[in-house]
Design a protein around this motif. Structure first.
Motif, short mmCIF file in Angstrom:
data_model
loop_
_atom_site.label_atom_id
_atom_site.label_comp_id
_atom_site.label_asym_id
_atom_site.label_seq_id
_atom_site.Cartn_x
_atom_site.Cartn_y
_atom_site.Cartn_z
N LEU A 12 67.38 67.97 53.38
CA LEU A 12 68.39 66.95 53.69
C LEU A 12 67.73 65.58 53.62
O LEU A 12 66.54 65.43 53.92
N ALA A 13 68.48 64.59 53.24
CA ALA A 13 67.94 63.23 53.10
C ALA A 13 67.47 62.68 54.44
O ALA A 13 66.64 61.78 54.48
N LEU A 22 64.67 70.84 57.51
CA LEU A 22 66.05 71.27 57.33
C LEU A 22 66.34 71.33 55.84
O LEU A 22 66.19 70.33 55.14
N LEU A 23 66.74 72.51 55.38
CA LEU A 23 67.00 72.69 53.96
C LEU A 23 68.46 73.06 53.74
O LEU A 23 69.05 73.80 54.52
N LEU A 24 68.99 72.58 52.66
CA LEU A 24 70.38 72.82 52.27
C LEU A 24 70.38 73.83 51.14
O LEU A 24 69.71 73.64 50.12
N LEU A 74 72.69 59.85 61.27
CA LEU A 74 72.12 61.15 60.96
C LEU A 74 73.21 62.16 60.59
O LEU A 74 73.11 62.86 59.58
N LEU A 75 74.28 62.20 61.37
CA LEU A 75 75.39 63.11 61.08
C LEU A 75 76.05 62.77 59.74
O LEU A 75 76.36 63.66 58.94
N ASP A 81 75.04 64.73 52.14
CA ASP A 81 74.26 65.71 51.38
C ASP A 81 75.06 66.99 51.17
O ASP A 81 75.05 67.57 50.08
N LEU A 82 75.73 67.44 52.21
CA LEU A 82 76.53 68.67 52.11
C LEU A 82 77.69 68.49 51.14
O LEU A 82 78.00 69.39 50.36
#
Length: 112
Positions: A12-13, A22-24, A74-75, A81-82
């Protein structure tokens, strides 16, 4: 420290690129990606709504405002990204339904 991740897993950026925690999963379904993005945007919206309409909003000090802004950023960053991954998943799914070798060209006046 550089971590090699499979191509479908993207950090995630909002996390440090040299040590992603944290990986997407870009191979996730568009529905799962949408639901994760929606939950983050809803949380940011609810938090900001509470601050904007709360009777104690004027009592917030500079550090409170900075903390709220950081949480909202952050949210929103994670949600963006999602959503980008969801768009990619949608394009991949649409590509699988097309005949091999089909090229799509989108431009002005062509249903962007």
């Amino acid at each position: 420290m550089t971590i090699n991740t499979p191509p479908r897993l993207q950090p995630l950026a909002s996390v440090a690129p040299d040590e992603p925690t944290l990986l997407l999963d870009e191979a996730a379904s568009p529905q799962a990606l949408f639901e994760a993005a929606d939950s983050r945007l809803s949380a940011a919206q609810a938090m900001l709504f509470t601050v904007a309409t709360g009777s104690d909003a004027r009592a917030l000090d500079g550090q409170d405002v900075a903390n709220i802004a950081q949480a909202a950023q952050l949210l929103a960053s994670d949600a963006l990204d999602l959503m980008r991954a969801m768009h990619g998943a949608h394009l991949r799914a649409a590509g699988r339904r097309q005949a091999p070798g089909t090229i799509h060209r989108f431009g002005h006046g062509q249903g962007e």
